[in-house]
Design a protein around this motif. Structure first.
Motif, PDB file in Angstrom:
ATOM      1  N   LYS A  52      58.721  69.941  47.016  1.00  0.00           N
ATOM      2  CA  LYS A  52      58.564  71.386  46.828  1.00  0.00           C
ATOM      3  C   LYS A  52      58.305  71.756  45.372  1.00  0.00           C
ATOM      4  CE  LYS A  52      61.240  72.666  50.895  1.00  0.00           C
ATOM      5  NZ  LYS A  52      62.539  73.113  51.427  1.00  0.00           N
ATOM      6  N   ASP A  53      58.839  70.974  44.460  1.00  0.00           N
ATOM      7  CA  ASP A  53      58.591  71.221  43.027  1.00  0.00           C
ATOM      8  C   ASP A  53      58.773  72.701  42.686  1.00  0.00           C
ATOM      9  OD1 ASP A  53      57.984  68.520  42.672  1.00  0.00           O
ATOM     10  OD2 ASP A  53      55.861  68.828  43.118  1.00  0.00           O
ATOM     11  N   LEU A  54      59.894  73.268  43.126  1.00  0.00           N
ATOM     12  CA  LEU A  54      60.122  74.701  42.952  1.00  0.00           C
ATOM     13  C   LEU A  54      60.145  75.121  41.491  1.00  0.00           C
ATOM     14  CD1 LEU A  54      62.791  75.310  45.748  1.00  0.00           C
ATOM     15  CD2 LEU A  54      60.314  75.677  45.842  1.00  0.00           C
ATOM     16  N   SER A  55      60.447  74.175  40.603  1.00  0.00           N
ATOM     17  CA  SER A  55      60.445  74.511  39.173  1.00  0.00           C
ATOM     18  C   SER A  55      59.056  74.910  38.688  1.00  0.00           C
ATOM     19  CB  SER A  55      60.971  73.335  38.348  1.00  0.00           C
ATOM     20  OG  SER A  55      60.137  72.197  38.510  1.00  0.00           O
ATOM     21  N   ASP A  56      58.021  74.451  39.386  1.00  0.00           N
ATOM     22  CA  ASP A  56      56.649  74.800  38.995  1.00  0.00           C
ATOM     23  C   ASP A  56      56.368  76.292  39.161  1.00  0.00           C
ATOM     24  OD1 ASP A  56      55.932  72.262  38.236  1.00  0.00           O
ATOM     25  OD2 ASP A  56      54.975  71.741  40.132  1.00  0.00           O
ATOM     26  N   TYR A  57      57.160  76.970  39.992  1.00  0.00           N
ATOM     27  CA  TYR A  57      56.931  78.391  40.224  1.00  0.00           C
ATOM     28  C   TYR A  57      57.576  79.272  39.157  1.00  0.00           C
ATOM     29  CZ  TYR A  57      55.420  76.749  44.819  1.00  0.00           C
ATOM     30  OH  TYR A  57      54.765  76.091  45.838  1.00  0.00           O
ATOM     31  N   PHE A  58      58.380  78.655  38.287  1.00  0.00           N
ATOM     32  CA  PHE A  58      58.969  79.398  37.177  1.00  0.00           C
ATOM     33  C   PHE A  58      58.098  79.200  35.937  1.00  0.00           C
ATOM     34  CE2 PHE A  58      62.618  79.116  39.970  1.00  0.00           C
ATOM     35  CZ  PHE A  58      63.258  80.341  39.779  1.00  0.00           C
ATOM     36  N   ILE A  59      57.485  80.272  35.491  1.00  0.00           N
ATOM     37  CA  ILE A  59      56.585  80.206  34.342  1.00  0.00           C
ATOM     38  C   ILE A  59      57.021  81.245  33.317  1.00  0.00           C
ATOM     39  CG2 ILE A  59      54.191  80.408  33.559  1.00  0.00           C
ATOM     40  CD1 ILE A  59      53.326  79.684  36.414  1.00  0.00           C
ATOM     41  N   ASP A  60      57.310  80.787  32.125  1.00  0.00           N
ATOM     42  CA  ASP A  60      57.764  81.675  31.044  1.00  0.00           C
ATOM     43  C   ASP A  60      58.949  82.524  31.480  1.00  0.00           C
ATOM     44  OD1 ASP A  60      55.710  80.697  29.428  1.00  0.00           O
ATOM     45  OD2 ASP A  60      54.295  82.229  30.140  1.00  0.00           O
ATOM     46  N   GLY A  61      59.846  81.892  32.233  1.00  0.00           N
ATOM     47  CA  GLY A  61      61.083  82.574  32.624  1.00  0.00           C
ATOM     48  C   GLY A  61      60.982  83.489  33.818  1.00  0.00           C
ATOM     49  N   THR A  62      59.807  83.584  34.419  1.00  0.00           N
ATOM     50  CA  THR A  62      59.662  84.444  35.598  1.00  0.00           C
ATOM     51  C   THR A  62      59.205  83.618  36.798  1.00  0.00           C
ATOM     52  OG1 THR A  62      57.373  85.013  35.025  1.00  0.00           O
ATOM     53  CG2 THR A  62      59.112  86.459  34.195  1.00  0.00           C
ATOM     54  N   LEU A  63      59.593  84.072  37.971  1.00  0.00           N
ATOM     55  CA  LEU A  63      59.262  83.364  39.206  1.00  0.00           C
ATOM     56  C   LEU A  63      57.965  83.892  39.800  1.00  0.00           C
ATOM     57  CD1 LEU A  63      60.068  81.415  41.553  1.00  0.00           C
ATOM     58  CD2 LEU A  63      61.218  83.379  42.602  1.00  0.00           C
ATOM     59  N   VAL A  64      57.031  82.993  40.060  1.00  0.00           N
ATOM     60  CA  VAL A  64      55.824  83.359  40.797  1.00  0.00           C
ATOM     61  C   VAL A  64      56.206  83.367  42.277  1.00  0.00           C
ATOM     62  CG1 VAL A  64      53.475  82.688  41.421  1.00  0.00           C
ATOM     63  CG2 VAL A  64      54.309  82.298  39.082  1.00  0.00           C
ATOM     64  N   PRO A  65      56.085  84.496  42.955  1.00  0.00           N
ATOM     65  CA  PRO A  65      56.521  84.570  44.353  1.00  0.00           C
ATOM     66  C   PRO A  65      55.759  83.580  45.244  1.00  0.00           C
ATOM     67  CG  PRO A  65      56.180  86.762  43.458  1.00  0.00           C
ATOM     68  CD  PRO A  65      55.604  85.798  42.461  1.00  0.00           C
ATOM     69  N   TYR A  66      56.479  82.984  46.178  1.00  0.00           N
ATOM     70  CA  TYR A  66      55.858  82.042  47.114  1.00  0.00           C
ATOM     71  C   TYR A  66      56.332  82.339  48.531  1.00  0.00           C
ATOM     72  CZ  TYR A  66      60.333  79.601  46.430  1.00  0.00           C
ATOM     73  OH  TYR A  66      61.664  79.284  46.348  1.00  0.00           O
ATOM     74  N   HIS A  67      55.525  81.902  49.482  1.00  0.00           N
ATOM     75  CA  HIS A  67      55.786  82.184  50.896  1.00  0.00           C
ATOM     76  C   HIS A  67      55.592  80.925  51.743  1.00  0.00           C
ATOM     77  CE1 HIS A  67      55.561  86.551  49.966  1.00  0.00           C
ATOM     78  NE2 HIS A  67      54.621  86.156  49.115  1.00  0.00           N
ATOM     79  N   LEU A  68      56.212  80.921  52.904  1.00  0.00           N
ATOM     80  CA  LEU A  68      56.140  79.850  53.911  1.00  0.00           C
ATOM     81  C   LEU A  68      56.747  78.541  53.407  1.00  0.00           C
ATOM     82  CD1 LEU A  68      52.711  80.571  55.645  1.00  0.00           C
ATOM     83  CD2 LEU A  68      54.945  81.653  55.923  1.00  0.00           C
ATOM     84  N   ILE A  69      57.739  78.669  52.562  1.00  0.00           N
ATOM     85  CA  ILE A  69      58.602  77.560  52.157  1.00  0.00           C
ATOM     86  C   ILE A  69      60.023  77.933  52.571  1.00  0.00           C
ATOM     87  CG2 ILE A  69      59.592  76.324  50.180  1.00  0.00           C
ATOM     88  CD1 ILE A  69      56.926  76.590  48.757  1.00  0.00           C
TER      89      ILE A  69
END
Length: 307
Positions: A52-69
């Motif tokens: 899932k590499d969920l850390s990849d969705y955190f960029i510059d301290g903010t979360l890029v929203p993701y779906h269907l996980i």
């Protein structure tokens, strides 16, 4: 001026290609959100093994929203019909919210279920009708099917088995006119991230080593102690198959590592074969060199979006 306006970007690639980071940074830079296209990342508690590499969705301290996980319980057998249904729900919401969808994953079947633009329905088997059709020739089956729809391609009539199923589906639709077969118009830029074969192999092996050192074995142990049976966990294949065999004492650590490493390499090869098949079928995939710096990747994708 662009001839077509894209309303989605698809970022695909084999395992360990770095596609998640590309998709997340792209989404952040264009006000978008991620829709996952991974058949195993839908399961809760199966994080490291599915990558899932969920850390990849955190960029510059903010979360890029993701779906269907994390939308299904481990042990459930989620399928492509459910995926397409859930994707369409998310896609509709993102359009209403004014968010740009970025489809990201490596499950070719799920990606095609979206990009081909027709709704999948779980049509039950009609044994009586199937038996009637079995005795007919392929030519006769083709004639019957052409009475229900225009045969734009030959995939439905490659052989008798496929033709019979296609007729079965069309006749089910005829008897159930209430079924909504409409599909939103999706014009997606398709971007692929790839490394040369040797580099891909090195990345896969190193990634496996990293995951084994960072909790993947413990993840499988936790799933088993939570009540999931070894058979149920083995169903998900790859990491969960071989790690379950190791944890339950069926194979040694070295046997597990070698077998799993080989299996992931084979899986990666199948993914690339699927993407090449998509290209042969008319999908235009814009390929990015995996070694290209991330900012350059994002810049190139944006230029493609404008071309």
């Amino acid at each position: 001026m662009a001839a077509l306006t894209y309303n989605m970007v698809t970022v695909l690639g084999a395992t360990a290609s770095g596609k998640t980071a590309v998709a997340a940074h792209l989404a952040k830079s264009i006000g978008g959100e991620i829709i996952s296209a991974d058949s195993r990342q839908v399961y809760k508690g199966m994080d490291i093994g599915t990558g899932k590499d969920l850390s990849d969705y955190f960029i510059d301290g903010t979360l890029v929203p993701y779906h269907l996980i994390d939308i299904a319980e481990a042990g459930y057998q989620y399928n492509v019909f459910e995926y397409q249904r859930d994707f369409l729900t998310v896609f509709d919401k993102l359009q209403k919210w004014g968010k740009f969808p970025v489809l990201c994953g490596g499950t070719g079947l799920y990606i095609e279920a979206i990009l081909k633009g027709y709704k999948l329905i779980q049509v039950p088997v009609n044994e009586i009708r199937r038996n009637e059709l079995q005795g007919m020739s392929l030519e006769e089956l083709t004639l019957i099917l052409s009475g229900y729809k225009e045969l734009h391609n030959t995939s439905d009539i490659e052989n008798k088995k496929r033709a019979v199923r296609a007729i079965e589906i069309e006749e089910y639709y005829q008897k159930h006119p209430e079924i909504d077969l409409s599909f939103p118009e999706i014009n997606s830029l398709i971007v692929g991230v790839k490394f040369d074969r040797d580099s891909r192999r090195r990345r896969i092996t190193q990634r496996l080593k990293d995951r084994l050192q960072n909790g993947m074995i413990e993840e499988v142990e936790k799933l088993l102690t939570s009540g999931l049976s070894p058979k149920s966990l083995t169903y998900y294949g790859l990491e969960y198959k071989y790690l379950t065999m190791y944890v339950t004492g069926d194979i040694s650590y070295d046997e597990m590592f070698q077998s799993l490493n080989t299996a992931i390499h084979q899986f990666s090869k199948r993914q690339m074969t699927w993407f090449r098949k998509m290209e042969r079928e008319g999908f235009h995939i814009h390929w990015l060199d995996g070694y290209m710096p991330l900012p350059e990747k994002i810049g190139q994708i944006k230029r493609w979006m404008q071309s």
